[in-house]
Design a protein around this motif. Sequence first.
Motif, PDB file in Angstrom:
ATOM      1  N   GLU A 219      -0.570  47.446  12.734  1.00 61.11           N
ATOM      2  CA  GLU A 219      -1.026  46.072  12.894  1.00 61.11           C
ATOM      3  C   GLU A 219      -1.578  45.481  11.580  1.00 61.11           C
ATOM      4  N   ASN A 220      -2.447  46.226  10.905  1.00 61.96           N
ATOM      5  CA  ASN A 220      -3.169  45.652   9.776  1.00 61.96           C
ATOM      6  C   ASN A 220      -2.763  46.209   8.417  1.00 61.96           C
ATOM      7  N   LYS A 239      -3.294  46.596   2.668  1.00 63.51           N
ATOM      8  CA  LYS A 239      -3.614  45.672   3.748  1.00 63.51           C
ATOM      9  C   LYS A 239      -2.512  44.629   3.802  1.00 63.51           C
ATOM     10  N   GLU A 242      -2.659  38.038   6.702  1.00 62.19           N
ATOM     11  CA  GLU A 242      -2.825  37.503   8.054  1.00 62.19           C
ATOM     12  C   GLU A 242      -2.009  36.220   8.205  1.00 62.19           C
TER      13      GLU A 242
ATOM     14  N   ASP B  82     -15.574  44.274   7.394  1.00 58.24           N
ATOM     15  CA  ASP B  82     -14.994  43.014   7.848  1.00 58.24           C
ATOM     16  C   ASP B  82     -16.021  41.901   7.996  1.00 58.24           C
ATOM     17  N   LYS B 110      -5.483  40.876   6.443  1.00 55.92           N
ATOM     18  CA  LYS B 110      -5.820  41.367   7.772  1.00 55.92           C
ATOM     19  C   LYS B 110      -7.127  42.161   7.720  1.00 55.92           C
ATOM     20  N   ARG B 115     -11.451  43.647  15.080  1.00 58.34           N
ATOM     21  CA  ARG B 115     -10.530  42.574  15.374  1.00 58.34           C
ATOM     22  C   ARG B 115     -10.891  41.314  14.600  1.00 58.34           C
TER      23      ARG B 115
END
Lengths: 369, 364
Positions: A219-220, A239, A242, B82, B110, B115
């Motif tokens: 996912e990331n 990474k 997004e 994060d 990301k 999340r």
Amino acid sequence: MNLTISKEQIINGLQAVQNVVSTRTTLPILSNVLLRAEGDRLELTATDLDVTIACSVEAKVKKPGASTVPVKRLFGIVRELSNSEIDLEVDDKNACSIRSGPSFYKINGLSADEFPPMPKFIEDKKIVLSQETIRGMVKKTSFAISTDESRYVLNGIFISLKDHKMTMVATDGRRLALVDEEIDIEEKSHGEFIVPAKTVNELNRLLQDKGEVELRYAENQASFKLKDEKGSSILIVTKLIEGSYPNYRQVIPAETKERVPLVREEFLHALRRAEIMTSEKSNSVKLSFGKNKLEITANSPEVGEAKESLAVNYKGPEMAIAFNPKYMIDPLNALTNDEVFIELIDELSPGVLKINGPFLYVVMPMRLS
Amino acid sequence: MAFKDLSATQQSLQLLQRSLERGRLAHGYLFSGNELESLETIARTLAKTLNCQEPVRKNGLAVDCCDRCLACQRIERWNHPDLHWVRPESKSRIITVAQMRELMRVIQLKPNESRFKVAVIVAVDRLRPEGANAFLKTLEEPPADSVLVLLTTEPQRVLETIVSRCSRLSFGNGSPRPLDAAQREWLGDFSELASQERKSLMGRYCLLDTLLRRLAALRTSIEESLSARSPLQQHQDAEKNLLDRWEEELTASIEAEYRRHRAELLGVLHWWLRDVWLRTLRQKPNISDRATSPADKPLLAIAAGLEASLLSFPELAATGRVAQRISPIEALENLQILDQLQRWLGGNVQEALALEVGLLKLHL
């Protein structure tokens, strides 16, 4: 930790990883390289938290262990050493002693426990392909990556894995480069993601013409494991960016009217020469197609003018179209084929550059004044 | 600290929790209030709730954090990958464009493990127009699952273009922040001194002296506490250029922190002068009828019925003595002078000169 290593091996390893160590960091440990000795290998790891590169090289390990050392300093020392064999020893206080012939150095390091852990990949989405293939694909697309921070999704290469095809796309809104290679991809490994420009630069630097790449992604993050024939390997973990990549398919013209074959070298050199006669204000070159000839002209009032004539195989109606020369030179530089094809519709529609192979380049024309 | 430990009576907190409950969190928030520390706590609690591993749930959505899990603890220790903090760090206590660019870059990537990505910009009123403009597009449309929280004690100084892109939540109640003992003592001394003298230059410089001495004491204490926290103390064997940079960062952060405290101290003075103004309105309705414009009449009517409860520091006797000497107009001018002084100091003027001019102008 105690080991003996050849100068060549440790320099190879440090060169592979030291690029990601950034000069301005808030964490002191990020300017260090993690050294881990195990079996008959030494693994070197460096990270800036966005990209991590690990490289494993051959070494005679007398006592396994791990520690971290300032990478710039270590590299500076080993590069200048005169002897080809180096003894590395790290004590409990993370002081690293370097012995080589008549030289002796001691660098203070930090504990390996403080080094950020390598991200784990739980899902098993992966493909294996040759380094040559992926190197070619990266090279043919990376020049079109955008540097505009306001549309960050474009600041990387978009990779899509589906329908037995691996596709790489890069665009900055004025031009788009696309490569798709046929590759067997298992159903479970299908997906798409965006790799940031910084990682692409590292890939460009580290990919070789031989060996294999194992590409994994989650996912990331994504990882590229580069294995060469001799068994040494480099792992790049990055990474991802997004956001969702714009629908690039809709800018590719479905049908074009004219298809003109050109000799790449000849066309490239003519463009390079004509580019000299462009200026900031008038930064376009005009391509005028006539019967069996192509004329490239550049004209800027304050600099002067250029005119290049090329013999081409063209039978269509007369047509003139202008491009930013840089946008034409970039793909021609990245390609290696002898022959390229320009496909056109009219002077205000995008031009398409193709080769006999899986490559496509769309570029927006400039208005002729 | 979890939401349940914060005062539940605050309407803004309830609003925030309700949007969490409905999964309708905005992408950008502007928190305003009296003190940055408490705003930081709220922002941190929000970040914990979003990233908590065992949150308190309502309708399947996290509404509060457990404050115990690894993620919560790491956020508490400023150690979560994060959660990004940006605060004014340069010598003139400004958030630089470079800081904002770096923030924008990490926001666009990301997340590392959780999340949500949360970015907190502390004292967003110290963001220069260049930095703000670079940031506008990201603030308007950040990538999915990112929350930007902007904190300020002076919402009126935040650029309009920034304010309009955020949901505003106010955690202050319009009264001054409670003073600590040292500030209370200083204000007592200062007002006492101010009430004694009338127009003599000597007296005015005595006042300036108390102010400067207080500022010097503040600087020393800031220097001590920040130097102790600097990595310079822990890693003395680091590389030369790293040491130099830390040294630079330390001086910059001392200066920035000092500027914040100075503004706070002058803020206290501002509140006191407001008291003086209120008292002049109450004490001299007759004189002020002549002295003020007709537009102020309704104000005077309200002031006439003033209770001591409106005053910030009712316990200071000196307030009344000063108020007897000056007219409401002069008192109002005092407030403007102090506002101007704050603005000068927010820019790059010489501190001693600005303070001197400011104090000499005051009507006391």
